[in-house]
Design a protein around this motif. Structure first.
Motif, PDB file in Angstrom:
ATOM      1  N   CYS A  32       8.289  -7.258   6.580  1.00  0.00           N
ATOM      2  CA  CYS A  32       7.603  -5.854   5.532  1.00  0.00           C
ATOM      3  C   CYS A  32       7.144  -4.739   6.676  1.00  0.00           C
ATOM      4  O   CYS A  32       6.782  -5.761   7.555  1.00  0.00           O
ATOM      5  CB  CYS A  32       6.833  -6.868   4.679  1.00  0.00           C
ATOM      6  SG  CYS A  32       6.779  -5.493   2.745  1.00  0.00           S
ATOM      7  N   LEU A  47       5.603  -2.635   5.516  1.00  0.00           N
ATOM      8  CA  LEU A  47       4.438  -2.555   4.157  1.00  0.00           C
ATOM      9  C   LEU A  47       3.019  -4.098   4.878  1.00  0.00           C
ATOM     10  O   LEU A  47       3.365  -4.532   5.344  1.00  0.00           O
ATOM     11  CB  LEU A  47       4.031  -2.111   3.623  1.00  0.00           C
ATOM     12  CG  LEU A  47       5.218  -0.920   3.304  1.00  0.00           C
ATOM     13  CD1 LEU A  47       4.905  -0.474   1.625  1.00  0.00           C
ATOM     14  CD2 LEU A  47       4.474   0.275   3.756  1.00  0.00           C
ATOM     15  N   ARG A  48       1.578  -3.826   4.813  1.00  0.00           N
ATOM     16  CA  ARG A  48       0.729  -5.140   4.952  1.00  0.00           C
ATOM     17  C   ARG A  48      -0.568  -4.319   3.581  1.00  0.00           C
ATOM     18  O   ARG A  48      -0.989  -4.183   3.708  1.00  0.00           O
ATOM     19  CB  ARG A  48      -0.410  -4.742   5.925  1.00  0.00           C
ATOM     20  CG  ARG A  48       0.718  -5.308   7.540  1.00  0.00           C
ATOM     21  CD  ARG A  48       1.263  -6.129   7.521  1.00  0.00           C
ATOM     22  NE  ARG A  48       2.236  -7.231   8.432  1.00  0.00           N
ATOM     23  CZ  ARG A  48       2.962  -6.944   8.298  1.00  0.00           C
ATOM     24  NH1 ARG A  48       4.137  -6.218   7.353  1.00  0.00           N
ATOM     25  NH2 ARG A  48       3.836  -7.192   9.771  1.00  0.00           N
ATOM     26  N   CYS A  49      -0.040  -3.920   2.342  1.00  0.00           N
ATOM     27  CA  CYS A  49      -0.581  -3.981   1.171  1.00  0.00           C
ATOM     28  C   CYS A  49      -1.808  -5.156   1.202  1.00  0.00           C
ATOM     29  O   CYS A  49      -1.319  -5.936   1.460  1.00  0.00           O
ATOM     30  CB  CYS A  49      -0.169  -4.143  -0.231  1.00  0.00           C
ATOM     31  SG  CYS A  49       1.395  -3.564  -0.416  1.00  0.00           S
ATOM     32  N   CYS A  81      -1.070  -7.893  -1.082  1.00  0.00           N
ATOM     33  CA  CYS A  81       0.475  -8.512  -1.181  1.00  0.00           C
ATOM     34  C   CYS A  81       0.021 -10.157  -1.805  1.00  0.00           C
ATOM     35  O   CYS A  81      -0.525 -10.645  -0.863  1.00  0.00           O
ATOM     36  CB  CYS A  81       0.746  -9.001   0.657  1.00  0.00           C
ATOM     37  SG  CYS A  81       2.482  -9.614   0.564  1.00  0.00           S
ATOM     38  N   THR A 138       2.794 -12.418  -1.450  1.00  0.00           N
ATOM     39  CA  THR A 138       3.757 -12.735  -0.408  1.00  0.00           C
ATOM     40  C   THR A 138       3.541 -12.890   1.038  1.00  0.00           C
ATOM     41  O   THR A 138       4.357 -11.918   1.152  1.00  0.00           O
ATOM     42  CB  THR A 138       4.639 -12.562  -0.872  1.00  0.00           C
ATOM     43  OG1 THR A 138       5.139 -11.129  -0.784  1.00  0.00           O
ATOM     44  CG2 THR A 138       5.129 -13.221  -2.393  1.00  0.00           C
ATOM     45  N   SER A 159       5.263 -11.199   4.786  1.00  0.00           N
ATOM     46  CA  SER A 159       4.642  -9.737   5.015  1.00  0.00           C
ATOM     47  C   SER A 159       3.760 -10.306   6.355  1.00  0.00           C
ATOM     48  O   SER A 159       3.265  -9.808   7.725  1.00  0.00           O
ATOM     49  CB  SER A 159       3.815  -8.870   4.012  1.00  0.00           C
ATOM     50  OG  SER A 159       3.030  -9.526   3.147  1.00  0.00           O
ATOM     51  N   GLY A 193       8.554 -10.068   0.421  1.00  0.00           N
ATOM     52  CA  GLY A 193       9.016  -8.859   1.351  1.00  0.00           C
ATOM     53  C   GLY A 193       9.873  -7.799   1.405  1.00  0.00           C
ATOM     54  O   GLY A 193       9.345  -6.958   0.401  1.00  0.00           O
ATOM     55  N   LYS A 231       3.886   2.769  -3.637  1.00  0.00           N
ATOM     56  CA  LYS A 231       2.471   1.950  -2.948  1.00  0.00           C
ATOM     57  C   LYS A 231       1.504   2.487  -2.750  1.00  0.00           C
ATOM     58  O   LYS A 231       2.099   3.833  -1.948  1.00  0.00           O
ATOM     59  CB  LYS A 231       3.005   0.894  -1.162  1.00  0.00           C
ATOM     60  CG  LYS A 231       3.368   0.330  -1.499  1.00  0.00           C
ATOM     61  CD  LYS A 231       2.814  -1.529  -2.661  1.00  0.00           C
ATOM     62  CE  LYS A 231       4.045  -2.808  -2.550  1.00  0.00           C
ATOM     63  NZ  LYS A 231       4.636  -2.887  -4.077  1.00  0.00           N
TER      64      LYS A 231
HETATM   65  S1  SF4 Z   1       3.707  -6.504  -1.533  1.00  0.00           S
HETATM   66 FE1  SF4 Z   1       5.250  -5.821  -1.291  1.00  0.00          FE
HETATM   67  S2  SF4 Z   1       5.190  -4.067  -0.065  1.00  0.00           S
HETATM   68 FE2  SF4 Z   1       3.028  -4.700   0.267  1.00  0.00          FE
HETATM   69  S3  SF4 Z   1       3.039  -6.319   1.811  1.00  0.00           S
HETATM   70 FE3  SF4 Z   1       3.488  -7.354   0.338  1.00  0.00          FE
HETATM   71  S4  SF4 Z   1       6.002  -7.846   0.298  1.00  0.00           S
HETATM   72 FE4  SF4 Z   1       5.232  -5.526   1.403  1.00  0.00          FE
END
Ligand code: SF4
Length: 231
Positions: free
Chosen positions: A29, A31-33, A36, A38, A42, A72, A116
């Motif tokens: 991914c 991004l790094r929310c 997250c 999963t 990421s 991801g 996001k």
């Molecule tokens: S929530 Fe989605 S966009 Fe954000 S880090 Fe996880 S996989 Fe990436």
């Protein structure tokens, strides 16, 4: 293709909630929310690779009409285009779950876009060294050109993950920037990893959705399985 997992389950969110689906989860991914659910795609992405033909055979073996390509960020990978074209050729219904930061000309029946908001930006309080990723995350997370391309060229739904009531003003601002978005295709859903968090946030979020003329989305997989992997 960088690959994380494939599993047969029930779509838990959005307009197809409740639909039996096979999920193809890519790894990686941009991004790094902080929230997250999963992180193995990421924050600590798995490195497994799979040949397209092998992946296709595994999908077809499930004999499931609905295929959800998720991550991801599946749009990171060029191979998502031939994968979706092959799935379309055999008559599958294809949903792409994306944060809407990268465009590729996928074959898709539904783009499920999850923008996001600033509430996703990681800090050191959320994750060890989370702030290292904050600047890149904020630079990439909102790409108007990509959102426009995805919503003009495909059927779509937009799912906002809401953590606090203060996030709602940012959603109002986002929707005002895209006045042509169909509010019937916009969903609010609670940021939650447990059934208890869902139960706590859903009532006020339902009222907020009604006030804006948008929809509330369930998160059936969180309600049933929490953040358990592969279900
Ligand atoms: S929530 Fe989605 S966009 Fe954000 S880090 Fe996880 S996989 Fe990436």
């Amino acid at each position: 293709m960088r690959f994380s997992e494939l599993f047969h389950s029930i779509q838990g969110e959005g307009g197809l909630a409740g639909t039996p689906s096979v999920f193809v989860r890519t790894s990686g991914c941009n991004l790094r929310c902080w929230f997250c659910d999963t992180p193995y795609t990421s924050w600590e992405p798995e490195k497994t690779r799979i040949a397209l033909q092998d992946l296709l055979e595994q999908v077809l073996a499930t004999d499931c009409e609905h295929v959800v390509v998720t991550g991801g960020e599946p749009m990171l990978q060029p191979a998502v285009v031939p994968l979706t074209e092959s799935l379309r050729a055999v008559g599958k219904h294809i949903t792409i779950e994306t944060a809407g930061t990268i465009f590729r000309p996928v074959a898709a029946d539904l783009i499920s876009l999850s923008p996001k908001l600033s509430n996703s930006t990681p800090t050191d309080a959320h994750r060890p060294q989370g702030s290292r990723y904050a600047a890149r995350h904020d630079r990439l997370r909102d790409n108007a050109e990509v959102v426009h391309s995805l919503t003009v060229n495909y059927d779509y739904q937009i799912k906002f993950v809401v953590d606090h009531e203060r996030d709602l003003a940012e959603i109002d601002d986002y929707l005002s920037r895209y006045p042509l978005l169909d509010h019937d295709k916009v969903y609010l859903m609670p940021q939650a990893r447990t059934a208890n968090e869902l139960a706590e946030k859903t009532p006020w979020l339902t009222a907020a959705a009604e006030a804006r003329g948008v929809r509330i989305s369930p998160r059936l997989h969180v309600e049933w399985w929490g953040d358990q992997r592969g279900v």
